[in-house]
Design an enzyme around this catalytic site. Structure first.
Site: not given
Length: 277
Positions: A156, A169
């Site tokens: 990401s 995350y």
């Protein structure tokens, strides 16, 4: 013209919908047969968006078979390394080998550093980091046996920068980069290339649902880029609030193809310029 992955077999986790389905279809379009794995069920701490279902996975099957490619599926949890290895071995035996693996399965939940519950931290790390490690360990012996191949880990922009309210995350997505760099060194002698892809926000169920999208655009009558743009204006240099799954899948395809035969150890952003803001 022959497809770029003719005669290849690709293993993809989180393949029931979203990015995983997009990867499966895009690689199948270029000639690959597919091994598609998904949990197809809920997780304890993920409530911002609904889970994938077995019907979602069946739709992936229909999309791949419509392209006249073979597909083997399994409902399996990437957190269970032993089960995942068994699933991959059985599918490889059926399809005749493995050339490409995409560790795509991932989840997101939300909470600031002092608000996030420990169980949410553990569940996300287990899926987004340990699950990637399990995926790699299930795939790599078959890639070695094949004499080479491509392993792509979906990270990401949060794997290359900080982001508020998703520390767990971001930690997992940064850790994936470390895994990639280690495995790129360990398996280069076997002809295996290992890379990460780093999407910005992408048009999938993670953001296109009341639990997340509406958090950013609560008054929008429908989920459109135009309605969401004000909330995301500061994220991407190119003025779009998100990219499309095909944009990420095209990067995965490139890394899996012979066009990237000497590319390994790379962090590839597909981020509309988010990392240059």
């Amino acid at each position: 013209m022959a497809g770029r992955l003719d005669g290849k077999v690709a293993f993809i986790t989180g393949a029931a919908r979203g990015l995983g389905r997009s990867h499966a279809v895009r690689l199948a379009e270029e000639g690959a047969d597919i091994i598609a794995v998904d949990l197809c069920g809920p997780l304890e701490t993920v409530d911002a968006y609904p889970p994938a279902t077995e019907e979602d996975l069946a739709e992936t099957v229909r999309a791949v078979e419509k392209l006249d490619r073979r597909i083997v599926t399994a409902v399996a949890d990437v957190r269970d390394g032993a089960v995942l290895a068994e699933v991959v071995s059985a599918a490889v035996a059926e399809l005749g080998g493995l050339d490409v693996a995409v560790a795509n399965a991932g989840i997101v939940s939300f909470g600031g550093t002092l608000e996030l519950e420990e169980r949410a931290w553990r569940e996300l790390i287990d899926v987004n980091l340990t699950g990637v490690w399990n995926t790699a360990r299930a795939a790599l012996p078959h890639l070695v046996e094949r004499g080479g191949g491509s392993l792509t880990l979906i990270s990401s922009i949060g794997g290359l920068r900080g982001m508020p309210a998703v520390g767990h995350y971001v930690a997992a997505k940064h850790a994936i980069v470390g895994l990639m760099r280690t495995m790129a060194n360990e398996f280069a002698e076997h002809g295996i290339r290992v890379n990460t892809v780093h999407p910005t926000n992408t048009d999938t169920d993670m953001i296109q649902n009341p639990g997340t999208y509406r958090m950013f655009a609560p008054d929008a009558p429908e989920a459109t880029q135009e309605a969401a743009l004000p909330a995301f204006r500061s994220l991407n240099a190119i003025p779009v609030p998100w990219v499309d799954p095909i944009d990420i899948s095209n990067a995965v395809l490139f890394l899996a193809s012979d066009e990237a035969r000497y590319i390994t150890g790379v962090t590839l952003p597909v981020d509309a310029g988010a990392l240059v803001r």
